[in-house]
Design a protein around this motif. Structure first.
Motif, short mmCIF file in Angstrom:
data_model
loop_
_atom_site.label_atom_id
_atom_site.label_comp_id
_atom_site.label_asym_id
_atom_site.label_seq_id
_atom_site.Cartn_x
_atom_site.Cartn_y
_atom_site.Cartn_z
N UNK A 125 -6.79 30.84 9.47
CA UNK A 125 -6.33 29.47 9.70
C UNK A 125 -7.56 28.57 9.87
N UNK A 126 -7.60 27.51 9.06
CA UNK A 126 -8.70 26.55 9.10
C UNK A 126 -8.14 25.15 9.25
N UNK A 127 -9.02 24.21 9.57
CA UNK A 127 -8.65 22.79 9.69
C UNK A 127 -7.44 22.60 10.62
N UNK A 128 -7.38 23.37 11.66
CA UNK A 128 -6.25 23.31 12.59
C UNK A 128 -6.32 22.03 13.42
N UNK A 129 -5.22 21.27 13.40
CA UNK A 129 -5.12 20.05 14.21
C UNK A 129 -3.78 20.06 14.91
N UNK A 130 -3.81 19.79 16.20
CA UNK A 130 -2.59 19.70 16.99
C UNK A 130 -2.59 18.37 17.72
N UNK A 131 -1.60 17.54 17.46
CA UNK A 131 -1.49 16.23 18.10
C UNK A 131 -0.23 16.22 18.94
N UNK A 132 -0.40 15.89 20.21
CA UNK A 132 0.72 15.85 21.15
C UNK A 132 1.10 14.40 21.40
#
Length: 161
Positions: free
Chosen positions: A93-100
């Motif tokens: 997994x690359x470029x992982x972004x998590x926005x809450x």
């Protein structure tokens, strides 16, 4: 090395919960179609039979549409999965972004293939795989290719222990 199965669409039941709710709404529509003289307007007057039946048909149309949408998506995914027509990708997994925000939005790529999920959507497997996702996780994914409106849908999610 072996992979550990985290999510498998093969074990996903049809969306009985939503179908049950829509079934109840459809029965209400049938009831008012058969007994239109029991429907009253805001002032408490009995509605005309034509208006009452038209409203009852409208009430029955909503569950029909939901039945079609949920079951057609489920059967399409089930057919692709059982016939082995999904694509497989193995990598990190690359470029992982998590926005809450009000809900959690996640985007990531595996070997350049983009995936996006939101905790606010009704989508198979999303709540089951979201806690496992992070940058650098070694995974094998079986997925249905999507489009701009609907991204790639994961049917089976495996990780290396």
């Amino acid at each position: 090395m072996k992979f550990e199965i985290i999510y498998d669409f093969a074990h996903e039941p049809p969306p009985f919960f939503w179908l049950g709710i829509m079934g109840i709404l459809a029965l209400v529509g049938v009831y008012f179609f058969i007994f239109p003289d029991r429907m009253k307007d805001k002032q408490g007057k009995v509605m005309k039979k034509f208006q009452a039946r038209l409203f009852a048909l409208w009430i029955m149309g909503i569950p029909g549409l939901v039945f079609y949408l949920f079951l057609s998506e489920y059967t399409e995914m089930r057919n692709y999965y059982t016939q082995g027509q999904c694509q497989t990708i193995e990598g990190v997994i690359e470029n992982f972004k998590s926005v809450e925000r009000n809900v959690r939005h996640i985007t990531f790529t595996v070997q350049g293939v983009p995936f996006r999920y939101s905790s606010g959507t009704i989508e198979y497997g999303t709540p089951k795989i979201m806690p496992y996702l992070h940058e650098g996780l070694s995974v094998r994914l079986y997925y249905l290719p999507g489009n701009q409106k609907r991204g790639n849908r994961i049917l089976k999610f495996e990780q290396r222990p």
